[in-house]
Design an enzyme around this catalytic site. Structure first.
Site, short mmCIF file in Angstrom:
data_model
loop_
_atom_site.label_atom_id
_atom_site.label_comp_id
_atom_site.label_asym_id
_atom_site.label_seq_id
_atom_site.Cartn_x
_atom_site.Cartn_y
_atom_site.Cartn_z
N SER A 14 0.83 -1.21 0.00
CA SER A 14 0.00 0.00 0.00
C SER A 14 0.87 1.26 0.00
O SER A 14 0.54 2.25 -0.66
CB SER A 14 -0.98 0.00 1.18
N ARG A 66 22.51 -14.62 2.64
CA ARG A 66 21.95 -13.29 2.33
C ARG A 66 22.73 -12.60 1.23
O ARG A 66 22.18 -11.88 0.41
CB ARG A 66 21.94 -12.42 3.60
N HIS A 110 9.11 3.10 8.62
CA HIS A 110 9.04 2.20 9.77
C HIS A 110 7.85 2.60 10.64
O HIS A 110 7.66 3.79 10.92
CB HIS A 110 10.34 2.27 10.57
N THR A 142 20.80 2.98 6.95
CA THR A 142 22.22 2.80 7.26
C THR A 142 22.40 1.36 7.74
O THR A 142 21.40 0.68 8.02
CB THR A 142 22.68 3.81 8.33
#
Ligand code: GAR
Length: 197
Positions: A14, A66, A110, A142
């Site tokens: 969204s 990762r 966030h 960061t």
């Protein structure tokens, strides 16, 4: 020159939609890619209907590697040649090497008033703490999780009968207002933080 923006998502997207919709007219940026670590992310289909190029790099086959996942993601990103990357509900933690590659050019939204409640379950934690207000933050990414320079914050009151779901919904409305505003300023080279209300 118009800035090229890639948006990374993991879910419904969204926030991604609000960012894409905002980049019209005299806005200094345009969306050039929506990418996800989940091929089934609802936001990918929504971006496609808007005519934005999409890419999926499923993180699961990479298991704990990762760096290899990020190398595959980087290949997709570099092909789109973005100036700015917006994380919008992107739920993978990125390595320092990846973050440094885009340092000063990668934003995240966030769902808390950072530096409070880095990480997950922010609404539950705000309620458990008895906070009178909660909100969201847009910040530069960061290497340390949810710790980069703040570019904008929006606050909402916490109501007596709030559940994590009702609180999350009220915060999400603010994310949708804040993130496009921050991106517009950021793309124009203005990094002064915006505070709502
Ligand atoms: C948003 O609330 C965003 O702040 C959060 O995920 C949601 C994604 O919603 N992000 C994080 O928690 C990142 N740590 P959306 O897919 O509808 O934009």
């Amino acid at each position: 020159m118009t800035k090229r923006v890639a948006i990374l998502i993991s879910g419904g997207g969204s926030n991604m939609l609000k960012l894409v919709e905002s980049m019209t007219g005299d806005h200094p940026a345009r969306a050039v890619l929506v990418a996800s670590n989940d091929p089934d992310a609802g936001g990918l289909a929504r971006a496609k209907t808007l005519g934005i190029p999409i890419a999926a790099v499923d993180h699961r086959p990479f298991r704990k590697d990762r760096a290899a996942f990020e190398a595959a993601l980087l290949t997709q990103l570099e092909a789109a040649d973005p100036d700015i990357i917006c994380l919008a509900g992107f739920m993978r933690v990125l390595t320092e090497t990846f973050v440094r590659r885009w340092e000063g050019r990668m934003l995240n939204v966030h769902p808390s008033l950072l530096p409070k409640y880095k990480g997950l379950h922010t609404h539950v934690r705000a309620l458990a703490a008895g906070d009178a207000e909660h909100g969201c933050t847009v910040h530069e990414v960061t290497p340390e999780l949810d710790n980069g320079p703040i570019l904008g914050q929006a606050r909402v009151p916490v109501l007596e009968d709030d559940t994590p779901e009702t609180l999350a919904a009220r915060v999400l409305v603010e994310e949708h207002r804040l993130y496009p505003e921050v991106l517009k300023r950021f793309a124009a080279g203005d990094r002064r933080p915006i505070y709502f209300p």
